[in-house]
Scaffold this motif. Structure first.
Motif, short mmCIF file in Angstrom:
data_model
loop_
_atom_site.label_atom_id
_atom_site.label_comp_id
_atom_site.label_asym_id
_atom_site.label_seq_id
_atom_site.Cartn_x
_atom_site.Cartn_y
_atom_site.Cartn_z
N LEU A 43 3.60 -1.36 4.08
CA LEU A 43 3.11 0.01 3.97
C LEU A 43 4.26 0.91 3.53
O LEU A 43 5.32 0.94 4.17
CB LEU A 43 2.55 0.49 5.30
CG LEU A 43 1.32 -0.26 5.84
CD1 LEU A 43 0.96 0.25 7.23
CD2 LEU A 43 0.14 -0.10 4.90
N LEU A 44 4.05 1.65 2.44
CA LEU A 44 5.09 2.54 1.91
C LEU A 44 4.84 4.00 2.26
O LEU A 44 5.70 4.84 2.02
CB LEU A 44 5.18 2.40 0.39
CG LEU A 44 5.59 1.03 -0.16
CD1 LEU A 44 5.60 1.05 -1.69
CD2 LEU A 44 6.94 0.59 0.38
N LYS A 69 14.58 -0.19 -3.58
CA LYS A 69 13.21 -0.39 -3.12
C LYS A 69 12.41 -1.21 -4.13
O LYS A 69 11.66 -2.11 -3.77
CB LYS A 69 12.54 0.96 -2.90
CG LYS A 69 13.03 1.72 -1.68
CD LYS A 69 12.30 3.04 -1.52
CE LYS A 69 12.80 3.80 -0.31
NZ LYS A 69 12.09 5.10 -0.14
N ALA A 70 12.58 -0.85 -5.42
CA ALA A 70 11.86 -1.57 -6.47
C ALA A 70 12.25 -3.05 -6.49
O ALA A 70 11.38 -3.93 -6.65
CB ALA A 70 12.13 -0.93 -7.82
N MET A 71 13.52 -3.33 -6.32
CA MET A 71 13.98 -4.73 -6.33
C MET A 71 13.37 -5.52 -5.17
O MET A 71 12.93 -6.66 -5.35
CB MET A 71 15.51 -4.77 -6.25
CG MET A 71 16.21 -4.29 -7.50
SD MET A 71 18.02 -4.18 -7.31
CE MET A 71 18.43 -5.91 -7.02
N MET A 86 0.83 -1.19 0.00
CA MET A 86 0.00 0.00 0.00
C MET A 86 0.87 1.25 0.00
O MET A 86 1.74 1.41 0.85
CB MET A 86 -0.91 0.02 1.23
CG MET A 86 -2.18 -0.80 1.12
SD MET A 86 -1.94 -2.56 0.83
CE MET A 86 -1.15 -3.05 2.35
N ASP A 87 0.61 2.14 -0.98
CA ASP A 87 1.33 3.41 -1.08
C ASP A 87 0.30 4.54 -1.13
O ASP A 87 -0.91 4.30 -1.21
CB ASP A 87 2.20 3.41 -2.34
CG ASP A 87 3.33 4.43 -2.27
OD1 ASP A 87 3.39 5.21 -1.29
OD2 ASP A 87 4.15 4.47 -3.19
N ASP A 88 0.78 5.77 -1.07
CA ASP A 88 -0.08 6.96 -1.14
C ASP A 88 -1.18 6.88 -0.07
O ASP A 88 -0.89 6.58 1.08
CB ASP A 88 -0.66 7.12 -2.55
CG ASP A 88 0.43 7.26 -3.61
OD1 ASP A 88 1.48 7.86 -3.30
OD2 ASP A 88 0.24 6.77 -4.73
N GLY A 126 4.22 -4.40 7.90
CA GLY A 126 5.47 -3.74 8.20
C GLY A 126 5.94 -2.83 7.08
O GLY A 126 5.19 -2.54 6.13
N ARG A 127 7.18 -2.39 7.20
CA ARG A 127 7.83 -1.55 6.19
C ARG A 127 8.85 -2.39 5.43
O ARG A 127 9.08 -3.56 5.75
CB ARG A 127 8.53 -0.37 6.87
CG ARG A 127 7.64 0.44 7.79
CD ARG A 127 6.73 1.37 7.02
NE ARG A 127 5.87 2.17 7.90
CZ ARG A 127 5.00 3.06 7.47
NH1 ARG A 127 4.86 3.26 6.18
NH2 ARG A 127 4.25 3.73 8.32
#
Length: 439
Positions: A352-353, A402-404, A321-323, A381-382
């Motif tokens: 959670l981002l 982060k993408a990886m 989940m982002d934004d 978590g993060r």
């Protein structure tokens, strides 16, 4: 026209019943309409809808299963999945099956695809409809499901004969044409796999237009003995595309079921995925990924009902989940008193981002037998800071690192997609998403 107005609903229902007279379908629709009148649209007070305010969607004015549409073959071409030329393709427009836009490439003795109305009047299939159409209402007793049942029209019946292994996958495109008006689409389908049959089925959803769409879908699947059913759902629509989708799978014989649900974009999205194990020795695998951005709300409700002994199920759902997005997971495993020797596993993991993102998770076990192996768990978590530090120390910039890590997190689910071209397509969508989202 406000969809919540009782007079409007009653008018549309009466018109449908009189203009499409069929004893079987009329009876099923009548039961659905009575249920809708009794329970209404669920609110936050309904525990099953506590975190998903579906009643807000009904404040919108919709065109009701609009038959007039601008969608043509050129439009469908822009939505097609990879390797569509070697797949059977069903196209629903505004919830109605459109045979002119569909392409059935398998032979008629290998795969039967006809309208629900035709099946109800066909002596070969009418008994199947009588026995199996509407059985999902025993588990889903809310007004959303009842509304779909009330307006069964333009649906489709799919039949795979005994011992037939359909070589080509079945792609189902759900297209909402909102160029002129917001649309409420209510597709309905019944899929029947006879003994030792095999079918791969893929569903995807697109809104053509900028107005709101609301797809309220019910798919009922019946899997007989020794049959194999693979099911994939891809949701990657626009921000004003809302969905409540029910996939209700009944394993009436000892069989194998494999499902993967991927949600990447949309407005409010609710997925009900139910597997009912009605015979000893059934096996089912359920996977899900919700990778969210913007304001998307994704709610995955799953159910595995072990009604007989010696069944096995494995379930893994993952969310990012982002934004200002919201993720919801509610998973239930039932084990009936007579269902001894059950192995059932369930896991939900979330990242959670953003500080504005949220997730609500509720894994549940209800066990009434004493000789079982069942487990469930959830994590929130993060991103792993140690893993990020390790990648950064190897010269990888923060965004790529982060993408990886997120790709690796998602891969546990994506690798379960057995159709190679579909898996590659979704992997590309995820890579493109992350390259923009994380940068």
């Amino acid at each position: 026209m406000a969809i919540l107005q009782t007079a409007y609903i009653e008018e549309k229902f009466g018109t449908l019943q009189s203009s499409h007279p069929n004893v079987l379908l009329n009876e099923v629709r009548q039961k659905g309409f009575q249920a809708y009148q009794n329970v209404g649209i669920p609110s936050y007070k309904n525990e099953e809808w506590r975190y998903t305010p579906v009643s807000n969607l009904f404040k919108q004015s919709y065109s009701f299963s609009e038959k007039i549409s601008t969608i043509n073959q050129a439009s469908v071409n822009t939505f097609r999945l990879p390797d569509s030329a070697t797949a059977n393709e069903l196209v629903f427009v505004n919830g109605l099956y459109n045979p002119l836009l569909s392409n059935i490439r398998s032979a008629a003795n290998e795969l039967v695809i006809i309208s629900m109305e035709e099946a109800a009047n066909d002596i070969r299939f009418s008994d199947i409809l009588k026995e199996h159409l509407g059985k999902s209402s025993l588990y889903l007793q809310d007004g959303i499901h009842a509304l779909n049942t009330s307006f069964i029209s333009g649906g489709v019946f799919v039949y795979v004969p005994k011992k037939v292994q359909v070589a080509l996958p079945l792609y189902i495109y759900h297209i909402a044409d909102t160029v002129q008006n917001p649309v409420l689409a209510q597709p309905r389908s019944l899929i029947y796999l006879a003994e030792s049959a095999e079918l791969k089925l893929v569903e995807t959803y697109k809104t053509a237009g900028s107005s709101d769409s609301f797809t309220n879908e019910v798919m009922e699947v019946v899997v007989a003995g020794n049959a194999v059913f693979e099911y994939y759902k891809l949701q990657n629509d626009i921000a004003v595309a809302n969905q409540v989708n029910t996939t209700h799978i009944r394993q009436i014989g000892k069989s194998y079921v494999h499902t993967v649900v991927v949600t990447l974009d949309g407005g409010m999205v609710r997925n009900n995925t139910n597997i009912i194990m009605e015979t000893p020795g059934n096996e089912a695998h359920m996977y899900g990924l919700y990778l969210l951005k913007g304001n998307t709300h994704a709610d995955n409700h799953t159910l595995v009902d072990n009604r007989e002994p010696h069944c096995f199920s494995n379930e893994l759902y993952k969310g990012v989940m982002d934004d200002a997005t919201t993720g919801v997971f509610s998973g239930k495993i039932y084990v009936r008193p007579q269902a001894q020797k059950i192995n059932a596993y369930q896991s939900n993991k979330n990242i959670l981002l953003s500080e504005r993102a949220s997730v609500n998770t509720k894994p549940q076990l209800q066990i009434f037998a004493d000789d079982v192996k069942c487990s469930h768990g959830c994590t929130i978590g993060r991103l792993d800071e140690e893993a990020l530090f390790y990648l950064r120390s190897r010269g990888i910039d923060a965004a790529q690192a982060k993408a990886m890590l997120l790709q690796a997190f998602a891969n546990d689910v994506i690798e379960k997609i057995k159709i190679e071209s579909l898996r590659g397509h979704i992997e590309t969508l995820i890579v493109n998403r992350l390259s923009v989202q994380i940068s």
